[in-house]
Design an enzyme around this catalytic site. Sequence first.
Site, PDB file in Angstrom:
ATOM      1  N   LYS A  61      -0.153   2.175 -13.925  1.00 31.76           N
ATOM      2  CA  LYS A  61       0.840   0.765 -13.660  1.00 31.76           C
ATOM      3  C   LYS A  61      -0.436  -0.190 -13.612  1.00 31.76           C
ATOM      4  O   LYS A  61      -1.107  -0.467 -13.309  1.00 31.76           O
ATOM      5  CB  LYS A  61       1.045   1.261 -12.327  1.00 31.76           C
ATOM      6  N   SER A 136       8.766   1.293  -6.887  1.00 32.31           N
ATOM      7  CA  SER A 136       7.936   0.688  -7.966  1.00 32.31           C
ATOM      8  C   SER A 136       7.305   1.309  -9.256  1.00 32.31           C
ATOM      9  O   SER A 136       6.726   0.015 -10.135  1.00 32.31           O
ATOM     10  CB  SER A 136       8.006  -0.236  -7.038  1.00 32.31           C
ATOM     11  N   SER A 160       6.311   4.819  -2.804  1.00 36.15           N
ATOM     12  CA  SER A 160       6.329   4.111  -4.550  1.00 36.15           C
ATOM     13  C   SER A 160       6.433   5.737  -5.511  1.00 36.15           C
ATOM     14  O   SER A 160       6.148   4.895  -6.998  1.00 36.15           O
ATOM     15  CB  SER A 160       5.696   2.833  -4.783  1.00 36.15           C
TER      16      SER A 160
HETATM   17  N1  GLN Z   1      10.163   0.954  -1.529  1.00 33.54           N
HETATM   18  C1  GLN Z   1       8.809   0.309  -1.111  1.00 33.54           C
HETATM   19  C2  GLN Z   1       8.592  -1.478  -1.219  1.00 33.54           C
HETATM   20  O1  GLN Z   1       9.545  -2.058  -1.487  1.00 33.54           O
HETATM   21  C3  GLN Z   1       7.965   0.983  -1.187  1.00 33.54           C
HETATM   22  C4  GLN Z   1       7.265   0.193  -2.461  1.00 33.54           C
HETATM   23  C5  GLN Z   1       5.752   0.395  -2.789  1.00 33.54           C
HETATM   24  O2  GLN Z   1       5.267   2.012  -2.682  1.00 33.54           O
HETATM   25  N2  GLN Z   1       4.869   0.239  -3.335  1.00 33.54           N
HETATM   26  O3  GLN Z   1       8.492  -1.655  -0.228  1.00 33.54           O
END
Ligand code: GLN
Length: 467
Positions: A61, A136, A160
């Site tokens: 990532k 994400s 994420s």
């Molecule tokens: N979807 C969550 C957020 O928007 C988690 C994001 C993540 O785990 N990086 O914060």
Amino acid sequence: MSDLGGIAKDLVARLRAADASGLNATLHWSDATVGAEAARVEALRGAGTVLPLEGMPVALKDNIVTTDAPTTCASRILEGYQSPYDATVVTRLRDAGALIAAKTNLDEFAMGSSTEHSAFGRVRHPTHPDRVPGGSSGGSAALVAAGVVPAALGSETGGSVRQPASFCGVVGIKPTYGRVSRFGLVAFGSSLDCVSVFGRTVADAGRVLEVIAGSDPRDATTVDAPPLVRETTPVSLQGLRIGLPAEYFPSDLDAGVRAGVDRVAAALRGMGADLVPVSLPHTPFAVPTYYVLAPAEAASNLARYDGVRYGVRRVGPAGDLPALYRATRGEGFGPEVRRRILVGTYVLSAGYYDAYYRKAQQVRNLIAADFSSAFAPGGVDLLLTPTTPTPAFKAGEKTDDPVAMYLADIFVCAVSLAGLPAMSLPAGRSGGLSIGAQLIAPAFGEARMIAVAAAIEAAIDADAEVR
Ligand code: GLN
């Protein structure tokens, strides 16, 4: 012995085909870096080093820093930034003989659940291009699901990796907070962030996690726990106690998701496990608590992108420093990141701190205590839940409604607040869309969780329709 030149050539062909298909999962890779990786592993092999991941392509990532490619966090504000050092997890992968394949697309600064908040365009779902891959870490999930790489790293602050793993039909493991070094992972919510792993199979994800796990003098929050050693022979599930938390099976749960998790429960029962109802009563507070604490930490962490130290700089009138900050941050950050910074600043400000930030910290403790009582002696060994309330949703469906987007994390973010290990594994399909089942373990209980996941993987056909 692996043919590294051949592996690199095939990998390049797959990356090229994935890019040509419009998946939009990668942000940086090149023939030259893949070739250099193969040559590096070749040299390690020549030196007689033991290489547990010899020749295994692994994507990263693009919020994990590397010296041989840019790190953008899918944000304009980091344009032109290249790290002078590798993240600890990258060093460990390289030392183990893995080939760093590509840097992958993400929601800007890992804020999102659909990978639609990338400054470089959305990632397509690998089998349903009009849908999202989750987020994400959507680029990493899609690349693994498309068969380009057998494993990839993502990051989790609040789900994420597990959520996109569920949407894309791959395995996603979030380790215990402190199990894996965060050194070189660009900070979002420092008390929550965990480098996490995707794999096409439980074994592939487990092998990678085993390599990157372990304490690190460069990250004081890593824990000197006994090393993570996977059990490679099938384990007996006889008498294993698996809890089904009532709060994760609401009456309006998507029928396909419920059927997928039911199938996993039946497989576990068939292998001798006891399925027991449990309650995690503070679950309904997980999303609001997470969406106070994560933005608060983000507002603080993202203060460093000031137009002076990293990436882009938009200069205002000479001598006007606030104008430089405003112009750089106003243009450099996308709307979701700006929203988080505003929310985070608000909940930390005098007069609101007690009502929001402090309160959320208190509720975080209650959420963690729910899990501690479920796992207390005489309680359960693992928990089984759905990973997501629905299968992959359509692109554009939630972009105008941040709260709807946040609710996509309803089954994943309590675990993050509690710092526990958890994973999503493919449970079947509903209308062709993947369903993920989530296993949650006590702190540092990854080895058993992974072994149970491997048993489930062997027992079910994850490509079969569940209803
Ligand atoms: N979807 C969550 C957020 O928007 C988690 C994001 C993540 O785990 N990086 O914060």
